[in-house]
Scaffold this active site. Structure first.
Site, PDB file in Angstrom:
ATOM      1  N   HIS A  58       0.610  -1.220  -0.107  1.00 13.85           N
ATOM      2  CA  HIS A  58      -0.151  -0.041  -0.190  1.00 13.85           C
ATOM      3  C   HIS A  58       0.893   1.246  -0.002  1.00 13.85           C
ATOM      4  CE1 HIS A  58      -3.990   2.082   0.510  1.00 13.85           C
ATOM      5  NE2 HIS A  58      -3.362   2.625   1.407  1.00 13.85           N
TER       6      HIS A  58
ATOM      7  N   HIS B  98     -10.161   2.898  -0.485  1.00 13.91           N
ATOM      8  CA  HIS B  98     -10.270   2.298   0.926  1.00 13.91           C
ATOM      9  C   HIS B  98     -11.018   1.177   0.705  1.00 13.91           C
ATOM     10  CE1 HIS B  98      -9.928   4.457   5.073  1.00 13.91           C
ATOM     11  NE2 HIS B  98      -8.768   4.237   4.351  1.00 13.91           N
TER      12      HIS B  98
END
Length: 719
Positions: free
Chosen positions: A47, A93
């Protein structure tokens, strides 16, 4: 407090592979502390480090005369003339939203807004691209309700209009919904704020809300597949407060007017760790932090927890020391924390002190700029078999199948939960193609869209990648806007599987080709990998967010169509039904190849629309559902009917690219067709707007009947 002993189980729990831990040992020439292990885990996960994707992201076109700042900062910056710039980005998200839908989606909105205003821009628009599992799956209804409520709850309270987006359903997302959030803001082009620290001995300042234990380990969780322990990951989801974020926005923009800011960075994924490391890395400096000075809302927080907390509504800044009192007064006024928590240092070190002890002392560059990078094996996707047959279906029944599907039904239930008129500059509302927002106090406007067709990307990643960009280009052109630039949100499964990595590579190749051909460089973006549950991955979903400019609202193709207007088709087609919405919705089939994308034709046809906007009453691009669905939606928006000339299923529902449907006034029709002929653009009248029904080559079906089906299908499908 004694830190845990480092074990193989602890290393694995932090998402680090044995070879990565071996590299840590080599870099340090010693065992790391528990806090250091957490910092490496946060910075070296997928990420934050983009370790599987960096090689391919570098191949994307990122420059152009309009680009002020491309990828690598909090958001991209593009010139819109008159000393103004649009600042925008899209980010995922996904994992948090699947675990805790409301807060996962809400903090996704909060995070993307901070990415924009940390650059010095006031947010003016938001969008979202949402992918859910099958409507009848046990989790889908809860996920849809929570995600939509979270997006609306945060965006509405913060005060930014949500002007567009998309919602899709497919069984491939049963175990992994996607929540991609987009935000755009306006700034003065010579007053953009960047994140690279500069100057030795400069104060590092913590701004905003207090630090808690929410979100600890969130970035690491977002870089792993899900399994049956998913509920145990709930504490890794952040909790948002939009009213605090609104105060943080105002305080930051006020602060930026004082000349106090050297650099500023949002505390997003990996919190204090990532923001401090990235600021130091970009400025080729080290950073020393004293965690005893960090404002905390919980007692007895450890160095590990403070460094990895992803508590929301926080910023990190490098401050001009002579401006400290001015800066502190601003944050006191807005009732926000302001604390000098460290300083920049000349050495390549990241030093963390807490309770009089050094809890971490690491080479800073190794955490970010020189973090691991992989050239993962990949396999190209095998060519799809040609579509063997097309089942017979009456055109109106094909249209009914599309209108009854939540994929293509009206999304009013979603859009009406979002405030799209706050700030009073929204010109074009959600649900009608690209959203349009005025550039306040000017005659200009900005258009926004997000697009991708995942079934194309699975069948043919290269063409699917091209098509995502091409559809975004068409949506902007259909409102008369000149496409400026793009942001991407690349959602894929496990990159350690060569077939998944092959999908990623193919989509990147297609996106790159289309962005170059259509002059829509990628200026920001996000990669979200490991979107899998129990080994089952999502459809490849490389969402493209795009921004266009209307130099004057007089150039806008505003619509709606009127009774008597000619329905004009721009572009040609062969009735392509492979991977089409008709096949999926009417027959449950997902076979055939994706449609070919002719990028030269896309550009030529889009430029024709913009050059002849004065002759066009309304326009829409042709994509899912082809001519029939586009025609219905245009007629429904106008409160009228439409009769189309007769043809087969490919004529009505084919998804050939580079096509638009226009509504043209009778007295402008000859001029438009002549202009098209002169420009070498295929154009033909295919019907006429008017009456009270939809006629697909035969008897008309009452519009009220179809409208009722279309408007009620979303809620009906989700019960």
């Amino acid at each position: 407090m004694n830190e845990p002993q480092i074990t193989e189980e602890l290393i694995s729990a932090h998402g680090l592979k044995p070879e990565e831990y071996a590299e840590i040992l080599r870099l340090l020439n010693r065992d790391p502390s528990f806090t250091e292990l957490g910092i490496f885990s946060a910075m070296w996960n997928e990420h934050c480090s983009y370790k599987s994707s960096k090689k391919w992201l570098r191949t994307l076109p990122t420059e152009g005369s309009q680009v002020i700042c491309g990828p690598g900062e909090n958001a991209g910056v593009v010139d819109i003339g008159d000393g103004q710039a649009v600042v925008f980005k899209m980010e995922s998200h996904n994992h948090p939203s699947y675990i805790e839908p409301y807060q996962g989606a809400a903090t996704g909105v909060g995070g993307i807004l901070r990415d924009v205003f940390t650059m010095g821009a006031r947010p003016v628009a938001a969008m979202n691209s949402l992918s859910f599992g099958a409507p009848d799956h046990s989790r889908t209804r809860r996920l849809v309700a929570g995600v939509v409520e979270g997006i609306g709850g945060y965006g509405n309270c913060f005060g930014v209009p949500t002007v567009g987006g998309e919602v899709r359903f497919h069984p491939a997302y049963n175990g992994n919904c996607l929540v991609n959030a987009f935000a755009a803001g306006l700034a003065e082009s010579d007053k953009i704020f960047y994140s690279a620290a500069s100057g030795v001995g400069m104060p590092v300042v913590y701004l905003g809300a207090k630090t808690g234990r929410d979100g600890v380990g969130g970035a690491t969780m977002a870089s792993a597949e899900f399994d049956d322990t998913i509920e145990e990951k709930r504490p890794t989801v952040q909790v948002g407060d939009p009213f605090t974020e609104k105060r943080l926005l105002e305080a930051c923009l006020e602060l930026m007017q004082t000349g106090a800011v050297i650099s500023i960075q949002d505390m997003g994924a990996a919190g204090l760790t990532c923001s401090a490391v990235e600021m130091g890395d970009k400025g080729s400096l080290g950073v020393r932090l004293d965690l005893d000075r960090v404002p905390c809302r919980e007692e007895n927080m450890t160095a590990y927890e403070m460094m990895l907390s992803e508590s929301q509504e926080r910023m990190l800044m490098v401050l001009r020391p002579e401006k400290e009192d001015v800066a502190r007064a601003i944050f006191d006024k807005w009732d926000l924390d302001f604390a000098v928590v460290g300083e920049t240092i000349a050495e390549d070190r990241f030093v963390i002190e807490h309770g009089g002890r050094v809890m971490a002392d690491l080479p800073l560059k190794a955490l970010s700029g020189t973090a691991p990078e992989y050239d993962r094996p990949w396999e190209p996707t095998a060519p799809a078999a040609p579509l063997a047959d097309v089942p017979a279906i009456a055109p109106v029944e094909g249209l009914r199948a599309l209108l009854a599907s939540p994929n293509h039904a009206a999304k009013n239930w979603v859009y009406e939960q979002y405030d799209h008129m706050v700030m009073a500059d929204t010109v074009r509302r959600p649900g009608a193609g690209a959203g349009v927002v005025r550039v306040h106090s000017t005659g200009k406007a900005l258009a926004f869209t997000s697009d991708v067709t995942p079934r194309y990307c699975r069948a043919n990643p290269v063409e699917g990648g091209k098509q995502a960009v091409a559809e975004a280009y068409r949506n902007l052109c259909a409102v008369g806007a000149r496409p400026l630039a793009s942001t991407d949100n690349l959602n894929f499964g496990n990159p350690e599987k060569p077939e998944i990595m092959g999908q990623f590579v193919g989509c990147i190749q297609g996106i790159g080709a289309a962005c170059a051909a259509l002059d829509m460089p990628i200026v920001s973006g996000n990669v979200s990998l490991y979107n899998e549950t129990d080994g089952s991955g999502i459809l490849p979903t490389p969402t493209i967010g795009a921004v266009g400019l209307l130099a004057s609202l007089e150039e806008m193709i505003a619509g709606p169509a009127q009774d008597g207007d000619a329905a004009v088709l721009i572009g040609t087609g062969k009735g392509h039904l492979g991977q089409s919405a008709l096949l999926f919705e009417a027959f449950g089939r997902e076979d055939g190849d994706a449609p070919h994308v002719d990028l030269e034709a896309e550009r030529r046809h889009g430029e024709f629309l913009r050059a002849n906007h004065a002759l066009i009453r309304a326009a829409t691009d042709l994509s899912d559902g082809g001519l029939a669905l586009a025609g219905f939606e245009m007629a429904e928006a106008a409160g009228t009917g439409l009769a189309l000339k007769d043809g087969d299923a490919g004529w009505f529902f084919g998804e050939d690219q580079a096509r638009y449907l226009l509504a043209v006034a009778p007295d402008a029709l000859d001029d438009l067709l002549s202009a098209a002929d002169a420009a070498g653009v295929p154009a033909q009248q295919v019907g006429r707007f008017g009456d009270a029904g939809i006629a697909l080559g035969g008897s008309a079906t009452p519009m009220d009947e179809l409208k009722s089906l279309w408007r009620g299908a979303f809620a009906a499908a989700l019960a």
